[in-house]
Design a protein around this motif. Structure first.
Motif, PDB file in Angstrom:
ATOM      1  N   ILE A 105      10.378   9.317 -11.945  1.00 52.27           N
ATOM      2  CA  ILE A 105       9.776   8.098 -11.392  1.00 52.27           C
ATOM      3  C   ILE A 105      10.170   7.916  -9.932  1.00 52.27           C
ATOM      4  CG2 ILE A 105       9.987   5.577 -11.438  1.00 52.27           C
ATOM      5  CD1 ILE A 105       9.525   5.550 -14.319  1.00 52.27           C
ATOM      6  N   VAL A 106      11.448   8.118  -9.615  1.00 48.20           N
ATOM      7  CA  VAL A 106      11.920   7.875  -8.252  1.00 48.20           C
ATOM      8  C   VAL A 106      11.333   8.880  -7.270  1.00 48.20           C
ATOM      9  CG1 VAL A 106      13.958   7.838  -6.764  1.00 48.20           C
ATOM     10  CG2 VAL A 106      14.050   6.739  -9.010  1.00 48.20           C
ATOM     11  N   THR A 107      11.274  10.143  -7.651  1.00 48.94           N
ATOM     12  CA  THR A 107      10.809  11.177  -6.716  1.00 48.94           C
ATOM     13  C   THR A 107       9.288  11.233  -6.598  1.00 48.94           C
ATOM     14  OG1 THR A 107      10.918  12.856  -8.470  1.00 48.94           O
ATOM     15  CG2 THR A 107      12.847  12.613  -7.052  1.00 48.94           C
ATOM     16  N   GLU A 108       8.574  10.961  -7.695  1.00 51.26           N
ATOM     17  CA  GLU A 108       7.120  11.111  -7.674  1.00 51.26           C
ATOM     18  C   GLU A 108       6.343   9.802  -7.571  1.00 51.26           C
ATOM     19  OE1 GLU A 108       5.483  13.749 -10.581  1.00 51.26           O
ATOM     20  OE2 GLU A 108       7.294  14.992 -10.674  1.00 51.26           O
ATOM     21  N   HIS A 109       7.010   8.693  -7.865  1.00 56.33           N
ATOM     22  CA  HIS A 109       6.266   7.425  -7.912  1.00 56.33           C
ATOM     23  C   HIS A 109       7.026   6.276  -7.263  1.00 56.33           C
ATOM     24  CE1 HIS A 109       3.261   9.221 -10.531  1.00 56.33           C
ATOM     25  NE2 HIS A 109       4.237   9.693 -11.275  1.00 56.33           N
ATOM     26  N   LYS A 110       7.771   6.570  -6.226  1.00 56.99           N
ATOM     27  CA  LYS A 110       8.546   5.517  -5.569  1.00 56.99           C
ATOM     28  C   LYS A 110       7.681   4.377  -5.046  1.00 56.99           C
ATOM     29  CE  LYS A 110      12.206   4.705  -2.217  1.00 56.99           C
ATOM     30  NZ  LYS A 110      13.062   5.275  -1.144  1.00 56.99           N
ATOM     31  N   PRO A 111       6.484   4.643  -4.453  1.00 63.33           N
ATOM     32  CA  PRO A 111       5.648   3.516  -3.997  1.00 63.33           C
ATOM     33  C   PRO A 111       5.300   2.536  -5.118  1.00 63.33           C
ATOM     34  CG  PRO A 111       4.874   5.562  -3.034  1.00 63.33           C
ATOM     35  CD  PRO A 111       5.889   5.937  -4.063  1.00 63.33           C
ATOM     36  N   LYS A 112       5.124   3.061  -6.325  1.00 60.65           N
ATOM     37  CA  LYS A 112       4.814   2.162  -7.441  1.00 60.65           C
ATOM     38  C   LYS A 112       6.042   1.331  -7.832  1.00 60.65           C
ATOM     39  CE  LYS A 112       1.042   4.964  -9.239  1.00 60.65           C
ATOM     40  NZ  LYS A 112       0.474   5.735 -10.363  1.00 60.65           N
ATOM     41  N   LEU A 113       7.224   1.920  -7.727  1.00 57.02           N
ATOM     42  CA  LEU A 113       8.441   1.135  -7.959  1.00 57.02           C
ATOM     43  C   LEU A 113       8.566   0.026  -6.928  1.00 57.02           C
ATOM     44  CD1 LEU A 113      11.199   3.812  -8.794  1.00 57.02           C
ATOM     45  CD2 LEU A 113      10.061   2.252 -10.375  1.00 57.02           C
ATOM     46  N   GLU A 114       8.257   0.345  -5.699  1.00 55.14           N
ATOM     47  CA  GLU A 114       8.345  -0.657  -4.626  1.00 55.14           C
ATOM     48  C   GLU A 114       7.305  -1.755  -4.812  1.00 55.14           C
ATOM     49  OE1 GLU A 114       7.928   1.852  -1.255  1.00 55.14           O
ATOM     50  OE2 GLU A 114      10.068   2.359  -1.156  1.00 55.14           O
ATOM     51  N   ALA A 115       6.233  -1.474  -5.555  1.00 53.23           N
ATOM     52  CA  ALA A 115       5.189  -2.466  -5.791  1.00 53.23           C
ATOM     53  C   ALA A 115       5.546  -3.439  -6.912  1.00 53.23           C
ATOM     54  CB  ALA A 115       3.866  -1.768  -6.125  1.00 53.23           C
ATOM     55  N   LEU A 116       6.631  -3.149  -7.642  1.00 57.21           N
ATOM     56  CA  LEU A 116       7.041  -4.053  -8.707  1.00 57.21           C
ATOM     57  C   LEU A 116       7.515  -5.385  -8.119  1.00 57.21           C
ATOM     58  CD1 LEU A 116       9.028  -1.561 -10.978  1.00 57.21           C
ATOM     59  CD2 LEU A 116       6.725  -2.469 -11.362  1.00 57.21           C
ATOM     60  N   HIS A 117       7.394  -6.423  -8.928  1.00 59.09           N
ATOM     61  CA  HIS A 117       7.726  -7.781  -8.476  1.00 59.09           C
ATOM     62  C   HIS A 117       9.241  -7.951  -8.370  1.00 59.09           C
ATOM     63  CE1 HIS A 117       6.708 -11.994  -7.866  1.00 59.09           C
ATOM     64  NE2 HIS A 117       7.680 -12.333  -8.676  1.00 59.09           N
ATOM     65  N   THR A 118       9.684  -8.884  -7.542  1.00 56.72           N
ATOM     66  CA  THR A 118      11.100  -9.249  -7.447  1.00 56.72           C
ATOM     67  C   THR A 118      11.238 -10.745  -7.672  1.00 56.72           C
ATOM     68  OG1 THR A 118      11.598  -7.447  -5.908  1.00 56.72           O
ATOM     69  CG2 THR A 118      13.150  -9.284  -5.976  1.00 56.72           C
ATOM     70  N   VAL A 119      12.131 -11.140  -8.556  1.00 52.91           N
ATOM     71  CA  VAL A 119      12.355 -12.558  -8.845  1.00 52.91           C
ATOM     72  C   VAL A 119      13.190 -13.182  -7.745  1.00 52.91           C
ATOM     73  CG1 VAL A 119      13.531 -14.171 -10.385  1.00 52.91           C
ATOM     74  CG2 VAL A 119      12.124 -12.353 -11.330  1.00 52.91           C
ATOM     75  N   THR A 120      12.743 -14.321  -7.259  1.00 47.79           N
ATOM     76  CA  THR A 120      13.514 -15.087  -6.275  1.00 47.79           C
ATOM     77  C   THR A 120      13.704 -16.505  -6.802  1.00 47.79           C
ATOM     78  OG1 THR A 120      11.483 -15.704  -5.092  1.00 47.79           O
ATOM     79  CG2 THR A 120      12.664 -13.753  -4.322  1.00 47.79           C
ATOM     80  N   TYR A 121      14.748 -17.162  -6.328  1.00 49.69           N
ATOM     81  CA  TYR A 121      15.036 -18.534  -6.769  1.00 49.69           C
ATOM     82  C   TYR A 121      14.788 -19.512  -5.619  1.00 49.69           C
ATOM     83  CZ  TYR A 121      17.371 -16.289 -10.717  1.00 49.69           C
ATOM     84  OH  TYR A 121      17.645 -15.540 -11.829  1.00 49.69           O
TER      85      TYR A 121
END
Length: 360
Positions: free
Chosen positions: A344-360
């Motif tokens: 996942i990290v080597t072949e699909h890093k842009p998709k990981l970066e597209a995941l949401h991040t929770v903020t408060y």
């Protein structure tokens, strides 16, 4: 004349009841629709002391039992090191499973028996930590195991005490409990404290079980340690969302939500420890409602967005192919749990970066 009057009155009462029911349903549906998208109108923000550490909220990929599909046996020191090596330039996390041995040691192992990993039928809880058989690598694992610098790291069931020193302090940890045992909980907690991984030490550990009874015991022992919701609670969550109840529900402040991306069928539900108490017909009903490959009812964008807006991370489990990863991005998940973190990290890093991040 009397009969006609009574008949009219009866119809009038029925009409009033039906009208009231229609209005009530309309109000309920409207409120549910609005609050699903604007949860802060109903729910207060999480108090600061119950907010998850930023290091956990920023996790994008979790190495499930280390890197079990990357040529090394799962839940071994080698597998954990291999997964951590995959986390370069990405926020990664390690997941592992714990049992208590017959001599009171915390062992890292998934199954209740040694059969799949070691070829022996003994229960892990009946086994002595000093007399454990060696792990037998699969055919596809032998080459990488043979080249590992310390082969014993890839062929021995480790203790929790042995694993913790190999986990960098900036790599968060998920501990899954496979049995209900107060001694196990106590010893895991003691070891986490020794390695400064508890919340009051600015630690970064999550612990949980798929079985609700164990999850309750964990929360009772130390309510400050975050948990992932159990299997039953996850099903309840999906039911609440699809019936419109979710926007009105209070949720445990300490929880992360885990939803599977892989196939959900009767065999899978029947085999889950957290659902063993359910009769077969209930499992068949659950498959009808929430099954599939992928299980679309569990990967609803509306449900995931609602949870993240309320401050709860949503990890998608069993993400081992591109279609499953794409489903995670579409539904707005915050992290993926995978058996192949390097892929996942080597072949699909842009998709990981597209995941949401929770903020408060």
């Amino acid at each position: 004349m009397v009969d006609v009057t009574m008949n009219l009155e009866g119809r009038s009462v029925t009409s009033v009841v039906l009208t009231a029911a229609a209005v009530s349903f309309g109000v309920y549906s409207t409120l549910s629709f609005v609050l699903l998208r604007k949860p802060h109108w109903w729910h207060k923000p999480l108090p600061k002391e119950r907010q998850l550490p930023e290091i956990i909220r920023n996790v994008k990929v979790v190495g499930h039992r280390g890197s079990r599909l990357q040529g090394l046996p799962e839940n071994t020191i080698a597998a954990f090191k291999d997964a951590i090596n995959s986390f370069k330039n990405v926020n990664g996390m390690i997941e592992l499973d714990v049992w208590l041995s017959s001599d009171g040691e915390v062992l890292i192992h998934h199954d209740p028996t040694l059969e799949r990993m070691c070829g022996e039928t003994a229960l892990i809880t009946d086994s002595h930590s000093k007399n454990l058989p060696a792990i037998k690598p699969y055919e596809g694992q032998k080459e990488k195991v043979g080249k590992w610098e310390d082969v014993t790291e890839a062929t021995r069931i480790p203790t929790f005490a042995e694993v913790l020193p190999h986990l960098p302090s900036d790599v968060p940890l998920i501990v899954e409990f496979k049995q209900l045992n107060v001694d196990l909980i106590t010893k895991v907690h003691t070891l986490l404290e020794k390695h400064s991984r508890l919340p009051h030490q600015d630690g970064n550990t999550v612990w949980f079980s798929l079985t609700e009874e164990i999850n309750i015991a964990l929360h009772t022992f130390d309510p400050t340690v975050p948990r992932i919701r159990s299997a039953m609670k996850t099903i309840q969550l999906a039911f609440d969302y699809h019936t419109g109840l979710l926007p009105f529900r209070s949720l445990d402040n300490d929880c992360i939500f885990g939803v599977v991306a892989s196939k959900v069928d009767f065999a899978r539900l029947r085999g889950m420890s957290g659902l063993k108490m359910l009769p077969d017909f209930v499992c068949h009903l659950l498959v009808f409602l929430f099954g599939g490959d992928p299980p679309k009812a569990l990967l609803s964008k509306g449900m995931v967005n609602h949870l993240t807006k309320r401050g709860f991370p949503v990890m998608i489990l069993d993400v081992n192919n591109e279609a499953q990863l794409d489903a995670c991005v579409r539904c707005g998940a915050t992290a993926v749990l995978t058996d192949a973190p390097s892929w996942i990290v080597t072949e699909h890093k842009p998709k990981l970066e597209a995941l949401h991040t929770v903020t408060y």
